[in-house]
Design an enzyme around this catalytic site. Structure first.
Site, PDB file in Angstrom:
ATOM      1  N   HIS A 180       0.855  -1.193   0.000  1.00 40.79           N
ATOM      2  CA  HIS A 180       0.000   0.000   0.000  1.00 40.79           C
ATOM      3  C   HIS A 180       0.888   1.240   0.000  1.00 40.79           C
ATOM      4  CE1 HIS A 180      -3.259  -2.729   1.841  1.00 40.79           C
ATOM      5  NE2 HIS A 180      -3.470  -2.572   0.547  1.00 40.79           N
ATOM      6  N   HIS A 185       2.659  -3.839   6.819  1.00 40.69           N
ATOM      7  CA  HIS A 185       1.696  -2.770   6.547  1.00 40.69           C
ATOM      8  C   HIS A 185       1.718  -1.805   7.725  1.00 40.69           C
ATOM      9  CE1 HIS A 185      -0.636  -4.600   3.119  1.00 40.69           C
ATOM     10  NE2 HIS A 185       0.075  -5.634   3.521  1.00 40.69           N
ATOM     11  N   GLU A 234       1.591   3.641   3.032  1.00 45.30           N
ATOM     12  CA  GLU A 234       2.107   3.075   4.284  1.00 45.30           C
ATOM     13  C   GLU A 234       3.643   3.046   4.218  1.00 45.30           C
ATOM     14  OE1 GLU A 234      -0.025  -0.664   4.705  1.00 45.30           O
ATOM     15  OE2 GLU A 234      -1.952   0.373   4.637  1.00 45.30           O
ATOM     16  N   GLU A 263       1.210  -5.452  11.115  1.00 37.97           N
ATOM     17  CA  GLU A 263       0.567  -4.138  11.026  1.00 37.97           C
ATOM     18  C   GLU A 263       1.244  -3.205  12.024  1.00 37.97           C
ATOM     19  OE1 GLU A 263      -1.632  -2.994   8.975  1.00 37.97           O
ATOM     20  OE2 GLU A 263      -2.803  -4.683   8.170  1.00 37.97           O
TER      21      GLU A 263
HETATM   22 ZN   LIG Z   1      -1.735  -1.920   4.144  1.00 35.32          ZN
END
Ligand SMILES: [Zn+2]
Length: 233
Positions: free
Chosen positions: A42, A144, A45, A202
């Site tokens: 992404h 992420h 990020e 994350e």
């Molecule tokens: Zn992500």
């Protein structure tokens, strides 16, 4: 004299929609015990990219960490999104919903999580699939970042013990679900369908890049030790 066995090689996995190269660095390429790390699925990020690049730097400076582990690190899967600081690629597809899984659905075209016109349609997705085929991983960490205190070690496939090891170092909660459906996600494709232990790490989006790196450097190194002792292949 440089340590040839443990020196790094660089691979171009493919190019993005806008022709930007998608790269991976491989340390100790002839070893079989493989840990593969991804960042930048992404484009909004950037901490995930930072952690991967810091880890490449660390391994370059300290070859001992690669003595018994083949590290495969692809810091930036979605360079077009990163250039714009947008989540999706230049086709406005969420790469992390574009994998050819049995649960793939396109979703809404204007959604942040649009899965694309067909499963595996995007060149960035193909680049990831090609890398997994070229260096079959024992374990995968895909990085992420996330807001609102939802940071975690999210595992897919046979990766609960791996999540526990990471938790000992980064102290992030362990979860088997991010809290919402993720059809066509990389974690589902690699962890659930290919049975490769997969952690979606994350990072807390409110922590600085420096703090994320400090908290996760020992967690990533511990993953290398896990891969060496793992009976999974
Ligand atoms: Zn992500």
């Amino acid at each position: 004299m440089p340590d040839k066995l443990h020196s790094a090689v660089s691979h171009q996995l493919g190019v993005s929609v806008e022709n930007r190269p998608i790269l991976a660095t491989v340390f100790n390429k002839d070893c079989q015990d493989t840990v593969t790390i991804f960042g930048g699925f992404h484009g909004d990020e950037p901490k995930s990219v930072h952690i991967c690049r810091e880890f490449i730097k660390l391994l370059s400076q300290h070859p001992a960490h690669s003595r018994h582990t083949r590290w495969v690190i692809a810091p930036l899967i979605n360079p077009d999104g990163y250039e714009r600081r947008h989540r999706r690629n230049a086709h406005k597809v969420d790469i992390n919903r574009n994998f050819p899984t049995e649960n793939w659905t396109p979703g809404k075209r204007n959604s942040r999580m649009f899965g694309g016109p067909s499963p595996g349609s995007e060149p960035e997705t193909s680049a990831v699939i090609n890398l997994i085929a070229a260096y079959p991983p024992h374990v995968i960490i895909t990085i992420h970042s996330i807001s609102d205190g939802r940071f975690c070690n999210n595992y897919d496939g046979p990766a609960k013990s791996l999540a526990e090891i990471m938790h000992q170092h980064n102290h992030y909660p362990i979860t088997s679900s991010i809290g919402y459906a993720t059809p066509g996600s990389f974690g589902h494709w690699a962890g659930v369908e290919k049975n490769i232990p997969t952690i979606t790490l994350e990072l807390p989006s409110h922590h600085s890049p420096k703090k994320c790196w400090q908290d996760n450097r020992p967690a990533l190194l511990a993953v290398g030790a896990f891969a060496q002792h793992s009976q999974l292949s």
